[in-house]
Scaffold this active site. Sequence first.
Site, PDB file in Angstrom:
ATOM      1  N   CYS A 135       0.833  -1.205   0.000  1.00 43.20           N
ATOM      2  CA  CYS A 135       0.000   0.000   0.000  1.00 43.20           C
ATOM      3  C   CYS A 135       0.865   1.253   0.000  1.00 43.20           C
ATOM      4  CB  CYS A 135      -0.929  -0.014   1.210  1.00 43.20           C
ATOM      5  SG  CYS A 135      -1.896   1.494   1.367  1.00 43.20           S
ATOM      6  N   CYS A 138      -0.297   4.154   2.170  1.00 45.11           N
ATOM      7  CA  CYS A 138      -0.012   3.977   3.607  1.00 45.11           C
ATOM      8  C   CYS A 138       1.465   4.189   3.909  1.00 45.11           C
ATOM      9  CB  CYS A 138      -0.357   2.566   4.091  1.00 45.11           C
ATOM     10  SG  CYS A 138      -1.820   1.844   3.389  1.00 45.11           S
ATOM     11  N   ASP A 139       2.335   3.618   3.103  1.00 50.15           N
ATOM     12  CA  ASP A 139       3.738   3.509   3.493  1.00 50.15           C
ATOM     13  C   ASP A 139       4.736   4.288   2.633  1.00 50.15           C
ATOM     14  OD1 ASP A 139       2.969   1.803   5.560  1.00 50.15           O
ATOM     15  OD2 ASP A 139       3.025   0.050   4.262  1.00 50.15           O
TER      16      ASP A 139
END
Length: 314
Positions: A135, A138-139
């Site tokens: 993701c 997200c990261d």
Amino acid sequence: MTEEVRKVIILGSGPAGMTAAIYAARANLEPLVLEGIQPGGQLMITTDVENFPGFAEGVAGPELMEVMKRQAQRFGTEFEQVNVERVEFQKDQRVLHGGGKTYRCRALIISTGASARWLGLESEKRLQGHGVSACATCDGFFFKDKEIAVVGGGDTAMEEANFLTKFGTKIYVIHRRDKLRASKTMQERAFKNPKIEFVWDSVVTEILGSPEEGVQGVRVKNVKTGEENKLSCQGYFAAIGHTPNTQIFEGLIDMDEAGYILTKPFSTHTSVPGVFAAGDVQDKKYRQAVTAAGTGCMAALDAERYLEELALTE
Ligand code: NDP
């Protein structure tokens, strides 16, 4: 065999299910959450969540889920860690079978989520949360000024690669063929981006590094020549698609060709009355904790209204 009868049952305990539980419990619907095989959902394998509103300093994924669970329990939500194996939709009841028990409910909220697909390498699993992710939203932020490898040739891979160019110095898109599956617009955007380099006809055979030092590179094999090379990178993103967790609903509820549950526009109503869907199980586009939570809230409100109307007609 024991039987539970409820007004509302929520299947799945990620942000969508937890939010549905908070709303349903506060509406006195005494919900039961069946937590499934991965209690807490995909956030349980995420390190820091920095984009969930309300956490200025960020929050660890598992901690966020624990807080949501406590909030749902505070209003009386009950939880059971059971994996539902079979479902029946009867005229006025939804019947769920799992863990040797039968559960009946008037309204069912499906929030079983989706699972990122992985290549299945041992090193991919070992380095999850240490430079391996599925993701970018997200990261991606953790890979400022780093080199990053993205695997896949679809829209997700193009989107992730483009997004990662905001952070990384170089993004390698490793694809097993010499043609992309992604839409023309997404392809062109990626081709035009000077930070993206395509590695065609290639598969990743190993991710190099350790949990202590993080990802150090990937070993890549050209499927046409058989030649193996090492690419230096500090981040690895699998972008080969997601699988919605809807196998138990096959043939019972309308889904798209990829297995995502179809909901009526601007609502969480599915093709079955009294059955609502929220979160990634019905969303292949946004897939964010906050959007999942939003649709979880919608599902609880839709279920509440459905039960009110049912009471009026009975
Ligand atoms: P897709 O199934 O479209 O693409 C998956 C990609 O991963 C393919 O290129 C495939 O290769 C590759 N792949 C699959 N398995 C492996 C494997 N084991 N090893 C190596 N490569 C593999 O999934 P996406 O997640 O990209 O997209 C899913 C859906 O969501 C699509 O309908 C897409 O259009 C949509 N979407 C839309 C977006 C948007 O509109 N903004 C953003 C993201 C997704 P191959 O091509 O060889 O099969």
